[in-house]
Scaffold this motif. Sequence first.
Motif, PDB file in Angstrom:
ATOM      1  N   ALA A  89       0.064   4.618 -11.002  1.00  0.00           N
ATOM      2  CA  ALA A  89      -0.840   3.749 -11.868  1.00  0.00           C
ATOM      3  C   ALA A  89      -0.341   4.118 -13.295  1.00  0.00           C
ATOM      4  O   ALA A  89      -0.201   3.362 -14.112  1.00  0.00           O
ATOM      5  N   PHE A 122       0.784  -1.603 -10.696  1.00  0.00           N
ATOM      6  CA  PHE A 122      -0.460  -2.018 -10.250  1.00  0.00           C
ATOM      7  C   PHE A 122      -0.560  -2.798  -9.162  1.00  0.00           C
ATOM      8  O   PHE A 122       0.357  -3.715  -8.903  1.00  0.00           O
ATOM      9  N   LEU A 123      -1.595  -2.364  -8.290  1.00  0.00           N
ATOM     10  CA  LEU A 123      -1.786  -3.245  -6.893  1.00  0.00           C
ATOM     11  C   LEU A 123      -3.151  -4.168  -6.989  1.00  0.00           C
ATOM     12  O   LEU A 123      -4.026  -3.497  -7.246  1.00  0.00           O
ATOM     13  N   SER A 124      -2.947  -5.304  -6.797  1.00  0.00           N
ATOM     14  CA  SER A 124      -3.792  -6.355  -6.773  1.00  0.00           C
ATOM     15  C   SER A 124      -4.210  -6.203  -5.010  1.00  0.00           C
ATOM     16  O   SER A 124      -3.658  -6.614  -4.390  1.00  0.00           O
ATOM     17  N   PHE A 125      -5.535  -5.768  -4.923  1.00  0.00           N
ATOM     18  CA  PHE A 125      -5.677  -5.403  -3.531  1.00  0.00           C
ATOM     19  C   PHE A 125      -6.055  -6.539  -2.878  1.00  0.00           C
ATOM     20  O   PHE A 125      -6.981  -7.613  -3.172  1.00  0.00           O
ATOM     21  N   SER A 151       1.006  11.093  -6.920  1.00  0.00           N
ATOM     22  CA  SER A 151      -0.138  10.860  -6.584  1.00  0.00           C
ATOM     23  C   SER A 151      -0.284   9.333  -6.873  1.00  0.00           C
ATOM     24  O   SER A 151       0.198   8.736  -7.634  1.00  0.00           O
ATOM     25  N   PRO A 152      -1.404   8.594  -6.269  1.00  0.00           N
ATOM     26  CA  PRO A 152      -1.644   7.169  -6.501  1.00  0.00           C
ATOM     27  C   PRO A 152      -1.869   7.064  -8.240  1.00  0.00           C
ATOM     28  O   PRO A 152      -1.397   5.964  -8.527  1.00  0.00           O
ATOM     29  N   GLU A 153      -2.654   7.923  -8.654  1.00  0.00           N
ATOM     30  CA  GLU A 153      -3.045   7.697 -10.063  1.00  0.00           C
ATOM     31  C   GLU A 153      -2.071   8.064 -11.057  1.00  0.00           C
ATOM     32  O   GLU A 153      -1.790   7.356 -11.858  1.00  0.00           O
ATOM     33  N   LEU A 178       0.917  -1.245   0.133  1.00  0.00           N
ATOM     34  CA  LEU A 178      -0.094   0.100  -0.044  1.00  0.00           C
ATOM     35  C   LEU A 178       0.790   1.056  -0.124  1.00  0.00           C
ATOM     36  O   LEU A 178       0.500   2.289  -0.625  1.00  0.00           O
ATOM     37  N   ALA A 183       1.881   2.017  -3.402  1.00  0.00           N
ATOM     38  CA  ALA A 183       0.745   2.382  -4.320  1.00  0.00           C
ATOM     39  C   ALA A 183       0.295   3.786  -4.004  1.00  0.00           C
ATOM     40  O   ALA A 183      -0.505   4.325  -4.674  1.00  0.00           O
ATOM     41  N   GLY A 184       0.928   4.381  -2.853  1.00  0.00           N
ATOM     42  CA  GLY A 184       0.518   5.369  -2.372  1.00  0.00           C
ATOM     43  C   GLY A 184      -0.623   5.919  -1.436  1.00  0.00           C
ATOM     44  O   GLY A 184      -1.299   6.890  -1.576  1.00  0.00           O
ATOM     45  N   HIS A 185      -0.996   4.791  -0.852  1.00  0.00           N
ATOM     46  CA  HIS A 185      -2.351   4.922   0.024  1.00  0.00           C
ATOM     47  C   HIS A 185      -1.895   5.973   1.042  1.00  0.00           C
ATOM     48  O   HIS A 185      -0.856   6.120   1.606  1.00  0.00           O
TER      49      HIS A 185
END
Lengths: 397, 257
Positions: free
Chosen positions: B81, B86-89, B76-78, B50, B53-55
Motif C-alpha cells: 500500500a 490500492f485495492l477497492s474491496f 507485506s500488504p502495508e 487479492l 494486495a498480499g492477502h
Amino acid sequence: MPEGLLAPPTRDRLQSAANAADVRILAHAARARAVDLYLTNPSGRTRPNRRWKIDLDALAFDPLPAEAAKHEVAFSGSLGRAIALPLATAAREHAETLAHITRRIDLERSKFGALALGLSSFGALVHVPADYDVAEPIVITYNIDAIPAFPRTLVLLEPGARATVIVEFVNPTGAFVVGTSELIVEERAHLHYATAQRVDSGSVAVECALSHVGRDGSIALASADFGEGLILRDRDTSLDASGARMEQSAIFLPTGNGHLDVAATVRHVAGNTSSQTVVKAAAGDESIARFLGNIVILPHAAGSDASLRDDALILGPKAHIDSVPALEIACNDVKAYHGATIGAIDDEQIFYLRSRGLDENEARRTIALGFFKPVVDAFPTASLRESLTRRIVETLR
Amino acid sequence: MSETMGLRVAGLRATVENTEILRGIDLVVEPGKIHALMGPNGSGKSTLALSLAGHPHYQVTAGSATLDGTSMLDLSPEKRARAGLFLSFQYPAAIPGVKVANFLHAARQAVRPGSLAPAAFRAMLVEKMDILGMDPSFMGRYLNDGFSGGEKKRLEMLQMAMLAPKYAILDETDSGLDVDALRAVGDSIAALRASEEGRQAGMLIITHYPRILKHVTPDVVHVMMDGRIVLTGGHDLAERIEREGYDGIRDEVGARA
C-alpha cells in the motif's frame, strides 16, 4: 496449597479482626454476625470448568495484620452543597445519613459484602441534597496500604439530585481489597458512578456493589478492570419504582495469569423500568474472564425493558472467556434482549487495514480500540476516557 | 516510458488452499492507463486482486509482480500500500468503533506520511465527498459498520481518492450499485485522474458487466477465463461481451467450460 501462600482465615481469626474494627461504624455484634455469614454464604461461583483457578469460597488472606492499617481516602472536585467525607468522620457527624443508606442496602446477602461489612473501618460517604446538581465529578481515591483493606463507598442522592462519582484505587503490590459500593438513587435523581482499576499479579480486588433506584431515577454504572490479579465483582441493581433506569457498561481486560469474574444482576422490581448492560471483554495471555449477566423481572414489573449485550475478544492462545446470560422473567408484557459474541480478531479486518498502509500491530490495536470504544464512551470524564484508552493501548502492546 | 514503469505481472500463479486458481497471468498496467479485466464468475479475477494486495490466504507459487520496478510479492500488504497500490474491496470489512474520519487520516498518514496539513486534509475530504455525493455524517460513522452495499463502495472510492495511489485495482466496485452510485464511481475515478496526485494513476477495473465502462472508458480490455487472460483488446471487446456474453469468446479461445 503451594508453600508460602496464606491459608483461608479461621473463624476465630475473623472474629478477632471484627472485634478490632471501628465500633463507631458498626457494633461488634453486627460485625460478628457478618463474618459468620461470610464463612457460611457460598460465593455463588460454581466452577464452570477446570480452567477455574481459584476457590473463591476459600480465599486465602490474613484478616488481622500485625500493624494497624494506614489506608487513606482523599476527595477531589468542587462539592458545593454536597458532602463527601471519610467513613469514620461520617459515622460521627452523619450517623442518620449512614443509617438511611444501610437500612436499604443488604450487604449480608453477598458473601463478600458480608466480609466488608464485618471488617471495614474505612471508606467514604457522598451525600447530595434534594434537587442539587453537583456540577463537577466527585473523585474518591483510596490509597491502599500493603495489608487487607475493606473500603466501603456509600452514596445517597436525594430526590432530584445529580452527581458523578469516580472511585479510584492506588493499590500496592500484593494488595488485598474487598470493598463495597452502596448506592441509593432516590426519585428523579441521577448518579453516574465509575471505577477503573489495574490489579497486579498476586493482588486481589473484590467489589460488592448494591444499588437501589427510585421512581424516574437513573443510574449509570461504568467499570473497567485490567491486570494480572484476581478481580471479582458482585453487582446488584434494583429498579424499585416506575420509570427507574440503569445503564451498565463494563470493560474487562485481564492479562497474564489474571482471573476476572463479574456477576451482575439487575432487578426490575416495578413496571416501566429499563436496564441496558453492555460488556466488552478481551482476555490476553493465559487469563480467564467470566461474565454472568442476570436479568430478573419480578411479577409486577409489566412494561420492563431489559437488554444485555456481551462481546468478547480472545487475544491470547490460552485465554478463556465465559459469557453466561441468565433471564428470570416472572411477568408477561416485558422486553428482554440478550446478545453475545465471542472470538478472535477477524483476519479480514486485519487485512483490510493493512491494505490501507497500517502495519499488523497498528491494525490489531485499531480494531481492539474500536471494539472497546462504545464502553469507553460511557465513562464520565474526558480524562478518564483518555486514560482508559491509554491503558487499553498499553495492554495490547 | 521506462521498461520498469507500470504495474507489471508476469507468469503469476497462485493457489488457495492448495487449489491453483491463477495459472500464469501476464499483464502490464501502464501509468495513467485504464485497464478493464472482465470474465465470468470463478475465472480468478478476485484472486488476482487479492494476491497482488498480499492477502495471506492466497499463495503465489510462481511469477512476478512489480510496481514501478519494486518487486511486490515479498512485501507485506502495508508495504505494498505504501508503495502505491490500492485495492477497492469487493467485500470491505466492517470495523466497529473506528470512525471513518480517523481511519482516513491514519491511512493517509501511513501511505503518504506528512504530505497534508490537517486543514488541507479536511478540505480535500470535503471536496472528494462532494464528488461522491456523500453526506458529511459519513465521517462520524464507524468504518463500514451497518453500511449498505452502495455506501461501502462509495467509501472505497473515497479512500482511493484520499490515498491517491499510483495503481488502483477495483474489484467489482460496480456490483450491486444503482445508476447514481455507478455514476459517482465514474466521477470519482475521473476526479482522481484530474488531480495533481492522481494524474498518472493506473487502474485495473475488475468487473463482470460492461455497464461501469459506460462511465469510465478503458484503454485496454482483458478477458480472463480459468485463471488466464485469454483475450486482450480495445473498448470494442467490452461491447462485444455486452452483445454476446462470454460464450462466444469461450468457444473462440477453446478454454475449458
